[in-house]
Design a protein around this motif. Sequence first.
Motif, PDB file in Angstrom:
ATOM      1  N   UNK A 190     -11.224  -3.552   1.363  1.00 37.68           N
ATOM      2  CA  UNK A 190     -10.418  -4.119   2.423  1.00 37.68           C
ATOM      3  C   UNK A 190     -11.346  -4.064   3.589  1.00 37.68           C
ATOM      4  N   UNK A 191     -12.124  -3.250   3.731  1.00 31.85           N
ATOM      5  CA  UNK A 191     -12.904  -3.213   5.023  1.00 31.85           C
ATOM      6  C   UNK A 191     -13.941  -4.398   5.139  1.00 31.85           C
ATOM      7  N   UNK A 192     -14.436  -4.773   3.953  1.00 31.11           N
ATOM      8  CA  UNK A 192     -15.213  -5.919   3.894  1.00 31.11           C
ATOM      9  C   UNK A 192     -14.575  -7.360   4.159  1.00 31.11           C
ATOM     10  N   UNK A 193     -13.302  -7.347   3.698  1.00 24.92           N
ATOM     11  CA  UNK A 193     -12.371  -8.508   3.859  1.00 24.92           C
ATOM     12  C   UNK A 193     -12.162  -8.594   5.311  1.00 24.92           C
ATOM     13  N   UNK A 194     -11.543  -7.607   6.091  1.00 21.32           N
ATOM     14  CA  UNK A 194     -11.253  -7.503   7.272  1.00 21.32           C
ATOM     15  C   UNK A 194     -12.360  -7.668   8.262  1.00 21.32           C
ATOM     16  N   UNK A 248       0.794  -1.248   0.139  1.00 20.83           N
ATOM     17  CA  UNK A 248       0.043   0.099   0.107  1.00 20.83           C
ATOM     18  C   UNK A 248       0.754   1.292  -0.061  1.00 20.83           C
ATOM     19  N   UNK A 249       1.629   1.330   0.976  1.00 19.39           N
ATOM     20  CA  UNK A 249       2.527   2.454   1.164  1.00 19.39           C
ATOM     21  C   UNK A 249       3.533   2.751   0.073  1.00 19.39           C
ATOM     22  N   UNK A 250       4.213   1.588  -0.439  1.00 25.54           N
ATOM     23  CA  UNK A 250       5.225   1.790  -1.383  1.00 25.54           C
ATOM     24  C   UNK A 250       4.915   1.714  -2.553  1.00 25.54           C
ATOM     25  N   UNK A 251       3.972   0.731  -3.019  1.00 24.72           N
ATOM     26  CA  UNK A 251       3.405   0.623  -4.378  1.00 24.72           C
ATOM     27  C   UNK A 251       2.051   1.420  -4.627  1.00 24.72           C
ATOM     28  N   UNK A 254     -10.227   4.906  -7.282  1.00 19.75           N
ATOM     29  CA  UNK A 254     -10.185   3.565  -7.139  1.00 19.75           C
ATOM     30  C   UNK A 254      -9.651   3.470  -5.778  1.00 19.75           C
ATOM     31  N   UNK A 255      -9.093   4.416  -5.069  1.00 14.68           N
ATOM     32  CA  UNK A 255      -8.645   4.412  -3.745  1.00 14.68           C
ATOM     33  C   UNK A 255      -9.806   4.208  -2.638  1.00 14.68           C
ATOM     34  N   UNK A 256     -10.937   4.939  -2.620  1.00 12.87           N
ATOM     35  CA  UNK A 256     -11.919   4.413  -1.912  1.00 12.87           C
ATOM     36  C   UNK A 256     -12.637   3.071  -1.989  1.00 12.87           C
ATOM     37  N   UNK A 257     -12.735   2.867  -3.211  1.00 13.95           N
ATOM     38  CA  UNK A 257     -13.191   1.658  -3.590  1.00 13.95           C
ATOM     39  C   UNK A 257     -12.352   0.425  -2.876  1.00 13.95           C
ATOM     40  N   UNK A 258     -11.081   0.500  -3.172  1.00 12.26           N
ATOM     41  CA  UNK A 258     -10.291  -0.647  -2.452  1.00 12.26           C
ATOM     42  C   UNK A 258     -10.369  -0.544  -1.004  1.00 12.26           C
ATOM     43  N   UNK A 259     -10.389   0.617  -0.419  1.00 15.84           N
ATOM     44  CA  UNK A 259     -10.389   0.838   1.044  1.00 15.84           C
ATOM     45  C   UNK A 259     -12.041   0.077   1.464  1.00 15.84           C
ATOM     46  N   UNK A 260     -12.889   0.105   0.916  1.00 14.28           N
ATOM     47  CA  UNK A 260     -14.213  -0.414   1.117  1.00 14.28           C
ATOM     48  C   UNK A 260     -13.927  -1.751   1.125  1.00 14.28           C
TER      49      UNK A 260
END
Length: 88
Positions: free
Chosen positions: A67-71, A12-15, A59-65
């Motif tokens: 990831x929230x669902x996966x967690x 996330x932070x590097x790539x 794309x960033x908020x979509x990926x955050x959502x």
Amino acid sequence: MAVYFLAMYVLGAAFGPVATGLLSDRLTMRAARAAGVVAGGTAALEPFRGAGLHAALLVVPVLALLMAAILWAASRTVDRDASRAEQT
């Protein structure tokens, strides 16, 4: 948990910024082609860079959502996993 943090920082932070930049460039080219600009170098793409970056940053908020669902799904199995670990 350590693997999660490793992936979060390395991927996330590097790539993340690199991937967002590459996606932005690709979407800039797509917006330029849609407007009829097929050649002309980087100067011809300047009017479309804002549209490309805007679309890439969506794309960033979509990926955050995602990831929230996966967690959340992973958190549903913690008690069961802990009880299995105690039995062995």
